[in-house]
Scaffold this motif. Structure first.
Motif, PDB file in Angstrom:
ATOM      1  N   ASP A   6       0.807  -1.225   0.000  1.00  0.00           N
ATOM      2  CA  ASP A   6       0.000   0.000   0.000  1.00  0.00           C
ATOM      3  C   ASP A   6       0.840   1.274   0.000  1.00  0.00           C
ATOM      4  O   ASP A   6       0.325   2.363   0.239  1.00  0.00           O
ATOM      5  CB  ASP A   6      -0.973   0.003   1.179  1.00  0.00           C
ATOM      6  N   ASP A   7       2.125   1.156  -0.298  1.00  0.00           N
ATOM      7  CA  ASP A   7       2.997   2.331  -0.327  1.00  0.00           C
ATOM      8  C   ASP A   7       2.827   3.149  -1.592  1.00  0.00           C
ATOM      9  O   ASP A   7       2.674   2.613  -2.684  1.00  0.00           O
ATOM     10  CB  ASP A   7       4.476   1.915  -0.256  1.00  0.00           C
ATOM     11  N   LEU A   8       2.882   4.465  -1.408  1.00  0.00           N
ATOM     12  CA  LEU A   8       3.059   5.393  -2.514  1.00  0.00           C
ATOM     13  C   LEU A   8       4.539   5.726  -2.516  1.00  0.00           C
ATOM     14  O   LEU A   8       5.144   5.860  -1.460  1.00  0.00           O
ATOM     15  CB  LEU A   8       2.225   6.645  -2.300  1.00  0.00           C
ATOM     16  N   GLU A   9       5.116   5.849  -3.671  1.00  0.00           N
ATOM     17  CA  GLU A   9       6.567   5.998  -3.784  1.00  0.00           C
ATOM     18  C   GLU A   9       6.904   7.124  -4.744  1.00  0.00           C
ATOM     19  O   GLU A   9       6.245   7.302  -5.756  1.00  0.00           O
ATOM     20  CB  GLU A   9       7.124   4.667  -4.295  1.00  0.00           C
ATOM     21  N   ASP A  10       7.951   7.871  -4.389  1.00  0.00           N
ATOM     22  CA  ASP A  10       8.432   8.917  -5.276  1.00  0.00           C
ATOM     23  C   ASP A  10       9.931   9.079  -5.053  1.00  0.00           C
ATOM     24  O   ASP A  10      10.417   8.880  -3.943  1.00  0.00           O
ATOM     25  CB  ASP A  10       7.723  10.240  -4.987  1.00  0.00           C
ATOM     26  N   VAL A  11      10.652   9.415  -6.111  1.00  0.00           N
ATOM     27  CA  VAL A  11      12.088   9.668  -6.015  1.00  0.00           C
ATOM     28  C   VAL A  11      12.295  11.175  -6.109  1.00  0.00           C
ATOM     29  O   VAL A  11      11.856  11.809  -7.064  1.00  0.00           O
ATOM     30  CB  VAL A  11      12.872   8.941  -7.122  1.00  0.00           C
ATOM     31  N   GLN A  12      12.944  11.736  -5.078  1.00  0.00           N
ATOM     32  CA  GLN A  12      13.208  13.165  -5.026  1.00  0.00           C
ATOM     33  C   GLN A  12      14.685  13.391  -4.769  1.00  0.00           C
ATOM     34  O   GLN A  12      15.204  12.920  -3.757  1.00  0.00           O
ATOM     35  CB  GLN A  12      12.381  13.804  -3.911  1.00  0.00           C
ATOM     36  N   HIS A  13      15.348  14.059  -5.669  1.00  0.00           N
ATOM     37  CA  HIS A  13      16.778  14.363  -5.544  1.00  0.00           C
ATOM     38  C   HIS A  13      17.588  13.088  -5.256  1.00  0.00           C
ATOM     39  O   HIS A  13      18.526  13.103  -4.466  1.00  0.00           O
ATOM     40  CB  HIS A  13      17.025  15.409  -4.457  1.00  0.00           C
ATOM     41  N   GLY A  14      17.184  11.977  -5.870  1.00  0.00           N
ATOM     42  CA  GLY A  14      17.907  10.719  -5.707  1.00  0.00           C
ATOM     43  C   GLY A  14      17.511   9.913  -4.480  1.00  0.00           C
ATOM     44  O   GLY A  14      18.084   8.858  -4.220  1.00  0.00           O
ATOM     45  N   LEU A  15      16.524  10.355  -3.725  1.00  0.00           N
ATOM     46  CA  LEU A  15      16.049   9.655  -2.530  1.00  0.00           C
ATOM     47  C   LEU A  15      14.661   9.100  -2.780  1.00  0.00           C
ATOM     48  O   LEU A  15      13.770   9.830  -3.220  1.00  0.00           O
ATOM     49  CB  LEU A  15      15.994  10.629  -1.343  1.00  0.00           C
ATOM     50  N   THR A  16      14.461   7.809  -2.503  1.00  0.00           N
ATOM     51  CA  THR A  16      13.139   7.217  -2.633  1.00  0.00           C
ATOM     52  C   THR A  16      12.381   7.421  -1.326  1.00  0.00           C
ATOM     53  O   THR A  16      12.838   7.017  -0.259  1.00  0.00           O
ATOM     54  CB  THR A  16      13.223   5.710  -2.954  1.00  0.00           C
ATOM     55  N   VAL A  17      11.217   8.083  -1.428  1.00  0.00           N
ATOM     56  CA  VAL A  17      10.377   8.398  -0.278  1.00  0.00           C
ATOM     57  C   VAL A  17       9.126   7.539  -0.347  1.00  0.00           C
ATOM     58  O   VAL A  17       8.491   7.441  -1.395  1.00  0.00           O
ATOM     59  CB  VAL A  17       9.994   9.898  -0.274  1.00  0.00           C
ATOM     60  N   LEU A  18       8.769   6.922   0.794  1.00  0.00           N
ATOM     61  CA  LEU A  18       7.591   6.067   0.880  1.00  0.00           C
ATOM     62  C   LEU A  18       6.585   6.639   1.871  1.00  0.00           C
ATOM     63  O   LEU A  18       6.969   7.116   2.941  1.00  0.00           O
ATOM     64  CB  LEU A  18       7.975   4.661   1.342  1.00  0.00           C
ATOM     65  N   VAL A  19       5.292   6.576   1.508  1.00  0.00           N
ATOM     66  CA  VAL A  19       4.184   6.950   2.383  1.00  0.00           C
ATOM     67  C   VAL A  19       3.088   5.927   2.144  1.00  0.00           C
ATOM     68  O   VAL A  19       2.806   5.582   0.996  1.00  0.00           O
ATOM     69  CB  VAL A  19       3.650   8.371   2.038  1.00  0.00           C
ATOM     70  N   THR A  20       2.458   5.435   3.220  1.00  0.00           N
ATOM     71  CA  THR A  20       1.355   4.491   3.023  1.00  0.00           C
ATOM     72  C   THR A  20       0.119   5.244   2.524  1.00  0.00           C
ATOM     73  O   THR A  20      -0.034   6.442   2.777  1.00  0.00           O
ATOM     74  CB  THR A  20       0.981   3.751   4.325  1.00  0.00           C
ATOM     75  N   ARG A  21      -0.753   4.535   1.836  1.00  0.00           N
ATOM     76  CA  ARG A  21      -1.997   5.145   1.357  1.00  0.00           C
ATOM     77  C   ARG A  21      -2.836   5.663   2.528  1.00  0.00           C
ATOM     78  O   ARG A  21      -3.553   6.653   2.394  1.00  0.00           O
ATOM     79  CB  ARG A  21      -2.797   4.150   0.529  1.00  0.00           C
ATOM     80  N   GLU A  22      -2.763   5.003   3.668  1.00  0.00           N
ATOM     81  CA  GLU A  22      -3.515   5.437   4.854  1.00  0.00           C
ATOM     82  C   GLU A  22      -3.038   6.810   5.344  1.00  0.00           C
ATOM     83  O   GLU A  22      -3.837   7.647   5.737  1.00  0.00           O
ATOM     84  CB  GLU A  22      -3.371   4.414   5.979  1.00  0.00           C
ATOM     85  N   ASP A  23      -1.725   7.040   5.327  1.00  0.00           N
ATOM     86  CA  ASP A  23      -1.172   8.309   5.808  1.00  0.00           C
ATOM     87  C   ASP A  23      -1.211   9.413   4.758  1.00  0.00           C
ATOM     88  O   ASP A  23      -1.106  10.594   5.101  1.00  0.00           O
ATOM     89  CB  ASP A  23       0.281   8.119   6.271  1.00  0.00           C
ATOM     90  N   ALA A  24      -1.371   9.068   3.488  1.00  0.00           N
ATOM     91  CA  ALA A  24      -1.311  10.054   2.406  1.00  0.00           C
ATOM     92  C   ALA A  24      -2.287  11.217   2.568  1.00  0.00           C
ATOM     93  O   ALA A  24      -1.880  12.372   2.400  1.00  0.00           O
ATOM     94  CB  ALA A  24      -1.491   9.375   1.054  1.00  0.00           C
ATOM     95  N   PRO A  25      -3.562  10.971   2.913  1.00  0.00           N
ATOM     96  CA  PRO A  25      -4.480  12.122   3.002  1.00  0.00           C
ATOM     97  C   PRO A  25      -4.062  13.155   4.048  1.00  0.00           C
ATOM     98  O   PRO A  25      -4.236  14.357   3.838  1.00  0.00           O
ATOM     99  CB  PRO A  25      -5.817  11.480   3.389  1.00  0.00           C
ATOM    100  N   ILE A  26      -3.507  12.715   5.154  1.00  0.00           N
ATOM    101  CA  ILE A  26      -3.119  13.650   6.212  1.00  0.00           C
ATOM    102  C   ILE A  26      -1.774  14.312   5.925  1.00  0.00           C
ATOM    103  O   ILE A  26      -1.445  15.345   6.497  1.00  0.00           O
ATOM    104  CB  ILE A  26      -3.125  12.943   7.582  1.00  0.00           C
ATOM    105  N   LEU A  27      -0.997  13.742   5.008  1.00  0.00           N
ATOM    106  CA  LEU A  27       0.316  14.301   4.654  1.00  0.00           C
ATOM    107  C   LEU A  27       0.299  15.101   3.353  1.00  0.00           C
ATOM    108  O   LEU A  27       1.296  15.711   2.990  1.00  0.00           O
ATOM    109  CB  LEU A  27       1.353  13.181   4.542  1.00  0.00           C
ATOM    110  N   THR A  28      -0.827  15.114   2.647  1.00  0.00           N
ATOM    111  CA  THR A  28      -0.899  15.807   1.367  1.00  0.00           C
ATOM    112  C   THR A  28      -0.502  17.277   1.504  1.00  0.00           C
ATOM    113  O   THR A  28      -1.054  17.997   2.324  1.00  0.00           O
ATOM    114  CB  THR A  28      -2.309  15.692   0.763  1.00  0.00           C
ATOM    115  N   GLY A  29       0.485  17.683   0.732  1.00  0.00           N
ATOM    116  CA  GLY A  29       0.973  19.054   0.754  1.00  0.00           C
ATOM    117  C   GLY A  29       2.083  19.313   1.757  1.00  0.00           C
ATOM    118  O   GLY A  29       2.574  20.426   1.871  1.00  0.00           O
ATOM    119  N   THR A  30       2.521  18.282   2.467  1.00  0.00           N
ATOM    120  CA  THR A  30       3.562  18.440   3.486  1.00  0.00           C
ATOM    121  C   THR A  30       4.924  18.680   2.846  1.00  0.00           C
ATOM    122  O   THR A  30       5.271  18.055   1.851  1.00  0.00           O
ATOM    123  CB  THR A  30       3.621  17.181   4.380  1.00  0.00           C
ATOM    124  N   LYS A  31       5.690  19.592   3.451  1.00  0.00           N
ATOM    125  CA  LYS A  31       7.040  19.893   2.978  1.00  0.00           C
ATOM    126  C   LYS A  31       8.028  19.606   4.110  1.00  0.00           C
ATOM    127  O   LYS A  31       7.875  20.113   5.218  1.00  0.00           O
ATOM    128  CB  LYS A  31       7.148  21.358   2.558  1.00  0.00           C
TER     129      LYS A  31
END
Length: 134
Positions: free
Chosen positions: A67-92
Protein backbone atom coordinates in the motif's frame (compact mmCIF):
# COMPACT_ATOMS: atom_id res chain seq x y z
CA UNK A 1 6.99 14.94 -4.31
CA UNK A 2 4.88 11.81 -3.88
CA UNK A 3 1.86 11.71 -6.12
CA UNK A 4 -1.59 10.21 -5.60
CA UNK A 5 -3.65 9.38 -8.64
CA UNK A 6 -7.34 10.26 -8.33
CA UNK A 7 -10.14 9.63 -10.79
CA UNK A 8 -11.97 12.83 -11.61
CA UNK A 9 -14.86 12.31 -14.04
CA UNK A 10 -12.96 9.68 -16.01
CA UNK A 11 -9.68 11.61 -15.94
CA UNK A 12 -6.63 11.06 -13.76
CA UNK A 13 -5.24 14.04 -11.88
CA UNK A 14 -2.09 14.20 -9.74
CA UNK A 15 -1.99 15.59 -6.24
CA UNK A 16 1.20 16.31 -4.27
CA UNK A 17 1.60 14.39 -1.00
CA UNK A 18 5.11 14.99 0.44
CA UNK A 19 7.89 17.22 -0.86
CA UNK A 20 11.41 16.74 0.51
CA UNK A 21 13.72 19.65 -0.26
CA UNK A 22 17.19 19.24 -1.69
CA UNK A 23 18.70 20.47 1.62
CA UNK A 24 16.78 17.81 3.57
CA UNK A 25 17.77 15.07 1.11
CA UNK A 26 21.44 16.08 1.46
CA UNK A 27 21.29 15.57 5.25
CA UNK A 28 19.25 12.37 4.92
CA UNK A 29 21.91 10.93 2.59
CA UNK A 30 24.59 11.89 5.17
CA UNK A 31 22.60 10.08 7.88
CA UNK A 32 22.19 7.03 5.64
CA UNK A 33 25.93 6.86 5.10
CA UNK A 34 26.72 7.41 8.79
CA UNK A 35 24.25 4.65 9.82
CA UNK A 36 25.24 2.32 6.96
CA UNK A 37 21.74 2.52 5.47
CA UNK A 38 22.74 3.13 1.84
CA UNK A 39 20.11 1.67 -0.47
CA UNK A 40 17.32 2.20 2.07
CA UNK A 41 14.16 4.21 1.50
CA UNK A 42 12.92 7.11 3.62
CA UNK A 43 9.54 6.24 5.12
CA UNK A 44 7.39 9.17 6.33
CA UNK A 45 4.62 8.17 8.75
CA UNK A 46 1.93 9.63 10.99
CA UNK A 47 1.45 7.86 14.30
CA UNK A 48 -0.64 8.41 17.40
CA UNK A 49 0.87 10.19 20.36
CA UNK A 50 2.16 13.49 21.62
CA UNK A 51 0.18 16.25 23.34
CA UNK A 52 -2.08 16.87 20.34
CA UNK A 53 -2.69 13.24 19.41
CA UNK A 54 -0.61 12.73 16.27
CA UNK A 55 3.12 12.86 15.57
CA UNK A 56 5.40 12.47 12.58
CA UNK A 57 7.95 9.78 12.09
CA UNK A 58 10.71 9.32 9.55
CA UNK A 59 12.89 6.26 9.39
CA UNK A 60 14.90 4.19 6.97
CA UNK A 61 13.24 1.11 5.52
CA UNK A 62 14.65 -1.62 3.30
CA UNK A 63 11.25 -2.93 2.16
CA UNK A 64 8.26 -1.48 0.35
CA UNK A 65 4.72 -2.48 1.31
CA UNK A 66 1.86 -3.15 -1.09
CA UNK A 67 0.00 0.00 0.00
CA UNK A 68 3.00 2.33 -0.33
CA UNK A 69 3.06 5.39 -2.51
CA UNK A 70 6.57 6.00 -3.78
CA UNK A 71 8.43 8.92 -5.28
CA UNK A 72 12.09 9.67 -6.02
CA UNK A 73 13.21 13.17 -5.03
CA UNK A 74 16.78 14.36 -5.54
CA UNK A 75 17.91 10.72 -5.71
CA UNK A 76 16.05 9.65 -2.53
CA UNK A 77 13.14 7.22 -2.63
CA UNK A 78 10.38 8.40 -0.28
CA UNK A 79 7.59 6.07 0.88
CA UNK A 80 4.18 6.95 2.38
CA UNK A 81 1.35 4.49 3.02
CA UNK A 82 -2.00 5.14 1.36
CA UNK A 83 -3.51 5.44 4.85
CA UNK A 84 -1.17 8.31 5.81
CA UNK A 85 -1.31 10.05 2.41
CA UNK A 86 -4.48 12.12 3.00
CA UNK A 87 -3.12 13.65 6.21
CA UNK A 88 0.32 14.30 4.65
CA UNK A 89 -0.90 15.81 1.37
CA UNK A 90 0.97 19.05 0.75
CA UNK A 91 3.56 18.44 3.49
CA UNK A 92 7.04 19.89 2.98
CA UNK A 93 10.08 18.47 4.76
CA UNK A 94 13.08 20.79 4.87
CA UNK A 95 16.36 21.12 6.73
CA UNK A 96 17.11 24.48 8.35
CA UNK A 97 20.51 25.58 9.64
CA UNK A 98 20.92 28.42 12.17
CA UNK A 99 23.41 29.66 14.72
CA UNK A 100 21.80 27.30 17.26
CA UNK A 101 22.30 24.26 15.02
CA UNK A 102 20.22 22.56 12.42
CA UNK A 103 17.28 20.24 12.10
CA UNK A 104 14.42 19.00 10.00
CA UNK A 105 11.22 21.02 9.74
CA UNK A 106 7.84 19.65 8.70
CA UNK A 107 5.23 22.02 7.32
CA UNK A 108 1.87 20.28 7.01
CA UNK A 109 -1.10 22.34 5.76
CA UNK A 110 -3.46 19.68 7.22
CA UNK A 111 -2.34 20.33 10.80
CA UNK A 112 -5.05 22.42 12.47
CA UNK A 113 -3.22 22.70 15.81
CA UNK A 114 0.11 21.75 17.34
CA UNK A 115 1.29 21.34 20.89
CA UNK A 116 3.41 23.87 22.74
CA UNK A 117 6.51 21.69 22.60
CA UNK A 118 6.12 21.38 18.82
CA UNK A 119 6.41 17.60 18.67
CA UNK A 120 2.81 16.71 17.80
CA UNK A 121 -0.19 17.99 15.89
CA UNK A 122 -3.94 17.65 15.42
CA UNK A 123 -5.64 17.17 12.06
CA UNK A 124 -9.27 17.42 11.01
CA UNK A 125 -9.11 14.22 8.93
CA UNK A 126 -7.76 11.89 11.62
CA UNK A 127 -7.98 11.65 15.40
CA UNK A 128 -5.06 10.59 17.53
CA UNK A 129 -4.67 9.69 21.16
CA UNK A 130 -3.09 12.59 23.07
CA UNK A 131 -0.43 11.80 25.66
CA UNK A 132 1.07 13.85 28.46
CA UNK A 133 4.03 15.96 27.31
CA UNK A 134 7.26 15.62 29.24
Amino acid sequence: MILIRKKVIGLTSLQKVVEVTEAAVFHIHEMMEHNEEQGSFLRVVVKGGGCSGLSYGMHFDKEKMDDDLEDVQHGLTVLVTREDAPILTGTKIDYKQSLMGGGFTIDNPNAIASCGCGSSFKAAKREGTPEVCD
